[in-house]
Design a protein around this motif. Structure first.
Motif, PDB file in Angstrom:
ATOM      1  N   GLN A  36       0.833  -1.204   0.000  1.00 27.34           N
ATOM      2  CA  GLN A  36       0.000   0.000   0.000  1.00 27.34           C
ATOM      3  C   GLN A  36       0.867   1.253   0.000  1.00 27.34           C
ATOM      4  O   GLN A  36       0.591   2.203  -0.743  1.00 27.34           O
ATOM      5  CB  GLN A  36      -0.936   0.011   1.213  1.00 27.34           C
ATOM      6  CG  GLN A  36      -2.057  -0.982   1.113  1.00 27.34           C
ATOM      7  CD  GLN A  36      -2.978  -0.926   2.313  1.00 27.34           C
ATOM      8  OE1 GLN A  36      -3.016   0.052   3.060  1.00 27.34           O
ATOM      9  NE2 GLN A  36      -3.731  -2.001   2.519  1.00 27.34           N
ATOM     10  N   ALA A  37       1.916   1.254   0.808  1.00 27.28           N
ATOM     11  CA  ALA A  37       2.825   2.405   0.851  1.00 27.28           C
ATOM     12  C   ALA A  37       3.500   2.608  -0.499  1.00 27.28           C
ATOM     13  O   ALA A  37       3.634   3.742  -0.970  1.00 27.28           O
ATOM     14  CB  ALA A  37       3.868   2.211   1.944  1.00 27.28           C
ATOM     15  N   GLN A  38       3.911   1.524  -1.124  1.00 29.12           N
ATOM     16  CA  GLN A  38       4.554   1.616  -2.435  1.00 29.12           C
ATOM     17  C   GLN A  38       3.572   2.148  -3.476  1.00 29.12           C
ATOM     18  O   GLN A  38       3.922   3.014  -4.285  1.00 29.12           O
ATOM     19  CB  GLN A  38       5.084   0.251  -2.850  1.00 29.12           C
ATOM     20  CG  GLN A  38       5.923   0.285  -4.112  1.00 29.12           C
ATOM     21  CD  GLN A  38       6.546  -1.070  -4.406  1.00 29.12           C
ATOM     22  OE1 GLN A  38       6.003  -2.109  -4.045  1.00 29.12           O
ATOM     23  NE2 GLN A  38       7.678  -1.056  -5.064  1.00 29.12           N
ATOM     24  N   LEU A  39       2.339   1.651  -3.453  1.00 29.12           N
ATOM     25  CA  LEU A  39       1.318   2.139  -4.384  1.00 29.12           C
ATOM     26  C   LEU A  39       1.083   3.630  -4.189  1.00 29.12           C
ATOM     27  O   LEU A  39       1.031   4.391  -5.161  1.00 29.12           O
ATOM     28  CB  LEU A  39       0.018   1.363  -4.191  1.00 29.12           C
ATOM     29  CG  LEU A  39      -1.179   1.841  -5.010  1.00 29.12           C
ATOM     30  CD1 LEU A  39      -0.890   1.728  -6.505  1.00 29.12           C
ATOM     31  CD2 LEU A  39      -2.429   1.068  -4.633  1.00 29.12           C
ATOM     32  N   HIS A  40       0.953   4.061  -2.951  1.00 26.92           N
ATOM     33  CA  HIS A  40       0.730   5.487  -2.670  1.00 26.92           C
ATOM     34  C   HIS A  40       1.901   6.325  -3.175  1.00 26.92           C
ATOM     35  O   HIS A  40       1.697   7.410  -3.735  1.00 26.92           O
ATOM     36  CB  HIS A  40       0.509   5.709  -1.179  1.00 26.92           C
ATOM     37  CG  HIS A  40      -0.804   5.191  -0.704  1.00 26.92           C
ATOM     38  ND1 HIS A  40      -1.382   5.612   0.460  1.00 26.92           N
ATOM     39  CD2 HIS A  40      -1.663   4.272  -1.213  1.00 26.92           C
ATOM     40  CE1 HIS A  40      -2.534   4.995   0.635  1.00 26.92           C
ATOM     41  NE2 HIS A  40      -2.712   4.168  -0.367  1.00 26.92           N
ATOM     42  N   ASP A  41       3.116   5.825  -2.988  1.00 26.00           N
ATOM     43  CA  ASP A  41       4.294   6.533  -3.483  1.00 26.00           C
ATOM     44  C   ASP A  41       4.234   6.681  -4.999  1.00 26.00           C
ATOM     45  O   ASP A  41       4.448   7.772  -5.529  1.00 26.00           O
ATOM     46  CB  ASP A  41       5.562   5.804  -3.069  1.00 26.00           C
ATOM     47  CG  ASP A  41       6.814   6.478  -3.615  1.00 26.00           C
ATOM     48  OD1 ASP A  41       7.040   7.669  -3.288  1.00 26.00           O
ATOM     49  OD2 ASP A  41       7.555   5.824  -4.378  1.00 26.00           O
ATOM     50  N   TYR A  42       3.947   5.591  -5.697  1.00 29.34           N
ATOM     51  CA  TYR A  42       3.846   5.649  -7.160  1.00 29.34           C
ATOM     52  C   TYR A  42       2.779   6.642  -7.606  1.00 29.34           C
ATOM     53  O   TYR A  42       3.000   7.457  -8.490  1.00 29.34           O
ATOM     54  CB  TYR A  42       3.495   4.275  -7.738  1.00 29.34           C
ATOM     55  CG  TYR A  42       4.569   3.229  -7.648  1.00 29.34           C
ATOM     56  CD1 TYR A  42       5.923   3.554  -7.576  1.00 29.34           C
ATOM     57  CD2 TYR A  42       4.232   1.886  -7.632  1.00 29.34           C
ATOM     58  CE1 TYR A  42       6.893   2.581  -7.490  1.00 29.34           C
ATOM     59  CE2 TYR A  42       5.202   0.894  -7.541  1.00 29.34           C
ATOM     60  CZ  TYR A  42       6.525   1.253  -7.472  1.00 29.34           C
ATOM     61  OH  TYR A  42       7.482   0.284  -7.393  1.00 29.34           O
TER      62      TYR A  42
END
Length: 54
Positions: A36-42
């Motif tokens: 989820q954190a990676q998706l939000h970053d992208y």
């Protein structure tokens, strides 16, 4: 070009906010916290690129 919502459009937007949150939560349910954190970053990076396309 700049597009802005009318007062009526703002009212509709506020009504849709709760629905939007439910959909986003459901879409992310299969992801663990790191994903989820990676998706939000992208997504933040893509949004930043779209806003600053000069």
């Amino acid at each position: 070009m700049r597009i802005e919502l009318t007062d009526a459009g703002q009212a509709v937007w506020r009504q849709l906010t709760d629905c939007n949150e439910r959909v986003l939560n459901a879409a992310q349910r299969p992801l663990n916290e790191a994903e989820q954190a990676q998706l939000h970053d992208y997504l933040e990076r893509v949004l930043h690129a779209l806003r600053n396309k000069h």
